[in-house]
Design an enzyme around this catalytic site. Structure first.
Site, mmCIF file in Angstrom:
data_model
loop_
_atom_site.group_PDB
_atom_site.id
_atom_site.type_symbol
_atom_site.label_atom_id
_atom_site.label_comp_id
_atom_site.label_asym_id
_atom_site.label_seq_id
_atom_site.Cartn_x
_atom_site.Cartn_y
_atom_site.Cartn_z
ATOM 1 N N HIS A 306 0.851 -1.191 0.000
ATOM 2 C CA HIS A 306 0.000 0.000 0.000
ATOM 3 C C HIS A 306 0.884 1.237 0.000
ATOM 4 O O HIS A 306 1.918 1.273 0.672
ATOM 5 C CB HIS A 306 -0.912 0.004 1.233
ATOM 6 C CG HIS A 306 -2.070 0.941 1.132
ATOM 7 N ND1 HIS A 306 -1.954 2.284 1.406
ATOM 8 C CD2 HIS A 306 -3.373 0.735 0.771
ATOM 9 C CE1 HIS A 306 -3.134 2.864 1.234
ATOM 10 N NE2 HIS A 306 -4.007 1.957 0.837
ATOM 11 N N ASP A 363 -7.896 -3.994 -0.293
ATOM 12 C CA ASP A 363 -8.506 -4.151 -1.616
ATOM 13 C C ASP A 363 -8.471 -5.608 -2.065
ATOM 14 O O ASP A 363 -9.403 -6.084 -2.730
ATOM 15 C CB ASP A 363 -7.780 -3.270 -2.634
ATOM 16 C CG ASP A 363 -7.865 -1.802 -2.278
ATOM 17 O OD1 ASP A 363 -8.976 -1.320 -2.027
ATOM 18 O OD2 ASP A 363 -6.818 -1.136 -2.231
#
Length: 430
Positions: A306, A363
């Site tokens: 991320h 995600d």
């Protein structure tokens, strides 16, 4: 504000002092508001080193893997709270007592209906339109139906608009999905929870009874909680910038949805599913893992690591358990889910992934959950928009509540031509 100051030396000028401002947590910031008087501006493409506002809504420490809403760790909220309680917290700054929550819950769940003329607006779109295209249009159109809550200087109007957006967003989203299928719209059921109502509007049909699966209901509620806010990201900044001009709340949220639609922002879990489809089978995973490790190969694994969280994504820790609960409950035979679970195992055990901190992020897991529930990837960003609506509204409201707000007006570094002489078209050389 602290007594510390940064000293800036500029060519041909006396040194100037710039105050250093401390927040309650996070990085200190240098107040450069007086810099323009010197004839200089800062250059910061993407505003990656610029604090654009003061905010007390969400705190992120990417190095430590911390995400807090109004001071409460996301792990606690996801485990002990529900989405509507989180909405109240983000909007009002404090957790509600029992009466406050019951009143808020009742208000939200009894305003889920749409004006019937707004429902007819869907028929003006092509059947194969992307659901996000419909969402940008119909959310913006809300301002044409609710003239009684458009005065942004009226605190009561701001509150009414906030309730309407929270209440109606799942209805708008589910209708966007049903329209793409050619199925009849399913109207809200106020006896259900926020997440359960959304699932029913998505998957029920008039000719059959629909019973909400409590495991899926809780999973959807957690997805809403985990995506409710994420500080000054692109879409939130868009909402704030639009709001700084005095635009009405429905227009501002429509602008946020448009920003979220970009694949670099809201399309991460959809991109993750696309990657899983490209891999196809568990047998092909070693080939793609090898490509991901090859610095000369443009392929990269989506849903791992991320840009903000450098150690771990705290939302992924919550979503991982939810993901496995959903897969266990549904017992789905889906090759892509098998690929996802094998990729997860590799990412958590392979030294390369561990060293590079390429852990599965939120995600990755939310995309798997949504697919398992039966939601197509074209709807993933729409669900993100439902969840993030409360964050957008909270930031919009916070901005308007702060004194001395000004319209956003970023500066630029001009690199174009100057002082050209205009010639009529007949005099210009071919």
């Amino acid at each position: 504000m602290s007594d510390l100051k940064a000293i800036l030396h500029l060519p041909g000028q006396e040194p100037i002092e710039l105050p250093i401002i401390k927040g309650t947590a996070g990085h200190d910031v240098i107040d450069i508001r007086t810099l323009g008087k010197t004839g200089y501006f800062t250059y910061d493409p993407g505003f990656l080193a610029t604090a654009s506002c003061r905010s007390s809504i969400t705190f992120i420490d990417g190095e430590a893997g911390i995400l807090e809403y109004r001071g409460y760790p996301i792990e606690q909220l996801a485990e002990k709270s529900d989405y509507l309680e989180v909405c109240y917290l983000l909007l009002n700054g404090e957790l509600p007592n029992k009466k406050q929550f019951d009143d808020f819950h009742h208000t939200v769940l009894t305003h889920t209906m749409l004006h019937e003329q707004l429902v007819k607006l869907y028929s003006g779109f092509r059947r194969d339109s992307h659901p996000m295209a419909l969402m940008v249009g119909v959310v913006g159109a809300l301002s044409a139906f609710y003239h009684d809550s458009l005065d942004i200087n009226n605190e009561s109007h701001r509150e009414i608009a906030a309730y309407r957006l929270i209440s109606k967003m799942p209805t708008l989203a589910a209708m966007s999905y049903k329209y793409s299928l050619g199925q009849p719209f399913i109207y809200p059921d106020n006896s259900l929870s926020y997440a359960g109502n959304f699932l029913k509007m998505m998957f029920a049909v008039p000719c059959e009874e629909y019973i909400v699966n409590p495991v899926l209901e809780r999973a959807m509620d957690k997805i809403f909680i985990l995506h409710a806010d994420h500080e000054q990201n692109a879409s939130t900044s868009t909402v704030r910038l639009a709001g700084s001009s005095g635009a009405n709340p429905f227009a501002c949220i429509a602008a946020g949805i448009a920003s979220l639609w970009g694949p670099a922002h809201g399309g991460a879990n959809e991109a993750c599913l696309d990657m899983l489809e490209e891999i196809g089978t568990v047998e092909r995973i070693p080939e793609f893992v090898a490509r991901a490790k090859d610095k000369d190969d443009p392929f990269r694994l989506m849903g791992f690591g991320h840009r903000v969280y450098k150690s771990h994504d705290p939302r992924a820790t919550v979503m991982r358990k939810t993901c496995h609960d959903v897969l266990k409950d549904l017992n789905i035979n889906d090759p892509l889910l098998d690929v996802a679970m094998e990729l997860e195992r590799i990412a958590l055990e392979d030294p390369y992934f561990i060293e590079k901190k390429l852990y599965p992020n939120v995600d990755f897991y939310s995309g798997i959950v949504l697919r398992a529930i039966g939601i197509p990837s074209s709807m993933f960003t729409v669900i993100f928009a439902i969840s993030r609506t409360i964050g957008w509204i909270s930031h919009w409201k916070e901005m308007l509540d702060q004194p001395g707000q000004k319209i956003g007006r970023p500066r630029q570094l001009y690199t174009g031509k100057r002082n050209l002489d205009f010639q009529c078209v007949t005099d210009r050389c071919k």
